[in-house]
Structure formats: C-alpha cells, structure tokens
Design an enzyme around this catalytic site. Structure first.
Site, PDB file in Angstrom:
ATOM      1  N   SER A   1      37.228  29.238  32.862  1.00  0.00           N
ATOM      2  CA  SER A   1      35.992  28.633  32.337  1.00  0.00           C
ATOM      3  C   SER A   1      35.779  28.856  30.843  1.00  0.00           C
ATOM      4  O   SER A   1      34.890  28.253  30.241  1.00  0.00           O
ATOM      5  CB  SER A   1      34.768  29.095  33.136  1.00  0.00           C
ATOM      6  OG  SER A   1      34.320  30.357  32.714  1.00  0.00           O
TER       7      SER A   1
ATOM      8  N   THR B   1      33.335  33.183  35.435  1.00  0.00           N
ATOM      9  CA  THR B   1      32.132  33.872  34.976  1.00  0.00           C
ATOM     10  C   THR B   1      31.857  33.657  33.481  1.00  0.00           C
ATOM     11  O   THR B   1      30.720  33.803  33.033  1.00  0.00           O
ATOM     12  CB  THR B   1      32.223  35.395  35.230  1.00  0.00           C
ATOM     13  OG1 THR B   1      33.348  35.896  34.511  1.00  0.00           O
ATOM     14  CG2 THR B   1      32.341  35.712  36.701  1.00  0.00           C
ATOM     15  N   ASP B   2      32.908  33.331  32.705  1.00  0.00           N
ATOM     16  CA  ASP B   2      32.758  33.383  31.250  1.00  0.00           C
ATOM     17  C   ASP B   2      31.768  32.370  30.686  1.00  0.00           C
ATOM     18  O   ASP B   2      31.058  32.663  29.719  1.00  0.00           O
ATOM     19  CB  ASP B   2      34.124  33.219  30.571  1.00  0.00           C
ATOM     20  CG  ASP B   2      34.942  34.502  30.672  1.00  0.00           C
ATOM     21  OD1 ASP B   2      34.349  35.558  30.981  1.00  0.00           O
ATOM     22  OD2 ASP B   2      36.167  34.450  30.447  1.00  0.00           O
TER      23      ASP B   2
ATOM     24  N   THR C   1      38.035  33.093  37.960  1.00  0.00           N
ATOM     25  CA  THR C   1      38.685  34.275  38.543  1.00  0.00           C
ATOM     26  C   THR C   1      38.582  34.266  40.057  1.00  0.00           C
ATOM     27  O   THR C   1      39.460  34.786  40.752  1.00  0.00           O
ATOM     28  CB  THR C   1      38.029  35.551  37.961  1.00  0.00           C
ATOM     29  OG1 THR C   1      38.293  35.574  36.573  1.00  0.00           O
ATOM     30  CG2 THR C   1      38.569  36.810  38.595  1.00  0.00           C
TER      31      THR C   1
HETATM   32  C1  SIN Z   1      36.778  32.381  33.899  1.00  0.00           C
HETATM   33  O1  SIN Z   1      35.674  32.417  33.376  1.00  0.00           O
HETATM   34  O2  SIN Z   1      37.261  31.345  34.394  1.00  0.00           O
HETATM   35  C2  SIN Z   1      37.624  33.595  33.936  1.00  0.00           C
HETATM   36  C3  SIN Z   1      36.849  34.846  34.025  1.00  0.00           C
HETATM   37  C4  SIN Z   1      36.098  34.984  35.292  1.00  0.00           C
HETATM   38  O3  SIN Z   1      35.936  34.087  36.100  1.00  0.00           O
HETATM   39  O4  SIN Z   1      35.613  36.134  35.506  1.00  0.00           O
END
Ligand code: SIN
Length: 321
Positions: free
Chosen positions: A70, A103-104, A20
């Site tokens: 991710s 973050t995932d 993100t």
């Molecule tokens: C991801 O994990 O690539 C998408 C979600 C995020 O980064 O918050």
C-alpha cells in the site's frame, strides 16, 4: 457500554487490495523481510478458523481488486476500489464490505472512501502487521473481527479494524511501524472494541435504564438506603472481611476481581456463604480499562462494564424495592 446481537444479512463482500495481510516471507520468524500482496483474498478467507460461526448464515463473496504494497497506492486504484464498493453496496442482499489493505496508507484509503461512498452500510478496512506466513499472523483475527463489525446493527460508515479496536476513517492514524496494535485515533479514541467476537461500542448512543426502582432513592431517607459495600480480590485475600460485613448486616457486596473477573478462592467461598444468606453480589474487575468478557466466575457480572464504585450505586438502587 452495550453489546448488540448480530444482525441477519445475506452477503458480505471482501475486497482484496494486497498489503502485509496478504504478504509472504521465506521464514515464519521473519516479520519484516517479506513481500506484501502475494496471496489472493480467497486464500486469506480460507485461513480464518471459525469464520462460518461468526458469519451466522451470511455468505461471503471475495473479489481481488488490487494486489499492492500500500505504499504504492494510487488514485486509479482508489477509483476502481470505490467503484467496486458502490457496485456491491447497491445490492440489497449485501450487508456490508470488508476491505483487506496494507497498513501504510490504510488511513488515506479509509478517508477517501468515507468521502466518496456516502453509504449507510458498513465498509470495514482491515489489515495485518505480520505476513500471512508468520508463526502467529494477526491477519486472520483481524479479518474475523472485521466480519463481526459488519454484522453489528450499529455499524455504519467507513471503519478500520485492527488489533481488536474499531477506528473511524476520520481519526485513524498509523502510529507504530512494527507492533500489532499499530493504529490510534488520537484524542477521539477508538469507536469501539471487538471482544470474543462481539462488538462493544464506545458510545452506544444512550444508556439503557437498568434500575427500575432508582426513583425511590429520592423519597427514601438516606439512612434507609440498602448498605452495599465494596471488596477487592487480591493476593492473600481474607474471608473474615466478608463474614464481618455479613454479620454487621450488609445487603450487597460488589467485588472488584482480578483480571477478567477472577476472585481469590478464600473470598469466593465466603461470598457463596453470604449469597446463601441473602446478600446480593456483583462482580467487576480491578483493571482500569476494558470490562469482563464472557462469564468469568460464579458471581453475577455488574451491568454495562461499570467500575466497582458505580456498580455499588447500581446495586444499591436495585435493592431499593
Ligand atoms: C503495506 O502497507 O502494504 C505493507 C505494510 C503493511 O501492510 O503493514
């Protein structure tokens, strides 16, 4: 809690993997309907105001290792990422790495790297909960904070930086699907915080000795210990309590200020008078968590972010001269 000066390092390498933090949406108000992993790592670095001030002469090298959401992270990308980390960490002028990541599955990549890198240099993963196109994106601040951590002399191992907190690869978990502070380290708690570009570690190793006269407390009769009182700043604070304490012979006052160490104007005026009469003053905050950041008031801040009651003891020991 201790703050250390940034170390001098030649180069920080930023490895982009998507997420993100590199995501874009059609509208600035859209925090969920975006596409992750759209912008390159150089674009992310260019969007960070004040980056050069934080770097203190270190140069930045950006490298795009992957461009993923991710949730789709895979072992092949981990392998490539680890190999690029090993390549860069072996360069003597590289002080550490920053990895931008979604973050995932960030906690999984962090743990994988912690297991395979065996590096004493810091490897700091960072991220964002809002896309780069948001009205107030969190990615630039997280990147800036990650740089501050790499530059800190105590930083080592694989760490995660998000929303002003530093987590270990061992303990970090994503615990919230939307809010900016989406990570937690459970019972272990964060390894530290980044405040106004400076790192504060939760466990600095050992506490510095700040009271050179402390041992005198063992020989001095308690009745002769300097009288240090505690005051709180609050709505309607009354200067008469300061005047009364000074008239009664108080030697020191520790003030629990509001927020980042602000003090009611009436109290402040009376404290200035007390100081002019030789009363020692120290400032703390009423806030239970955190500590005063920067110099918030005309009063000297108590050392080590101590709470008002411990700061009272420290000032009393200081005054045993
Ligand atoms: C991801 O994990 O690539 C998408 C979600 C995020 O980064 O918050």
């Amino acid at each position: 809690m201790q703050v250390f000066e940034a170390k001098k390092i030649g180069k920080i390498v930023v490895l982009g993997t998507g997420g993100t933090i590199a995501g874009t949406a059609a509208s600035a108000s859209d925090h969920t309907g975006y596409t992750a992993g759209q912008l390159g790592v150089q674009h992310l670095l260019d969007a960070v105001p004040g980056l050069n001030d934080t770097l203190q002469g270190a140069t930045l090298v950006g490298e795009q290792v992957a461009q993923l959401d991710s949730k789709d992270m895979d072992h092949a990308t981990w392998q490539t990422l680890a190999q690029r980390c090993i390549h860069w960490l072996a360069q003597p002028d590289v002080g550490g790495l920053v990895i931008t990541h979604g973050t995932d599955t960030l906690e999984e990549t962090a743990w994988f790297l912690q297991q395979v890198l065996h590096s004493t240099k810091p490897v700091v993963l960072t991220c964002a909960m809002r896309p780069a196109t948001a009205l107030a994106p969190d990615g630039p601040q997280n990147l800036l904070d990650a740089m501050a951590v790499v530059l800190d002399p105590m930083a080592r191992d694989v760490l995660v930086v998000c929303a002003g907190r530093i987590h270990s690869a061992r303990d970090v978990e994503k615990i919230h699907p939307y809010r900016l502070d989406a990570f937690n380290s459970g019972e272990a708690g964060p390894r530290g915080w980044i405040e106004q570009g400076r790192v504060r570690w939760a466990d600095p190793g050992s506490w510095p000795v700040v009271h050179v006269h402390a041992r005198q407390a063992l020989a001095l009769p308690p009745a002769d210990w300097p009288w240090v009182a505690v005051l709180h700043s609050h709505a309607g604070a009354d200067a008469r309590q300061v005047h009364a304490l000074v008239a009664a012979g108080v030697k020191g006052l520790v003030v629990a200020g509001t927020g980042n160490g602000t003090v009611h104007q009436d109290l402040l005026n009376a404290l200035a008078q007390a100081q002019a009469q030789g009363v020692a003053l120290r400032l703390t905050t009423r806030c239970e968590e955190g500590q005063i950041v920067g110099q918030a008031a005309a009063l000297q801040t108590a050392p080590l972010g101590l709470n008002v009651y411990k700061a009272r003891i420290s000032l009393m020991l200081d005054l045993m001269k």
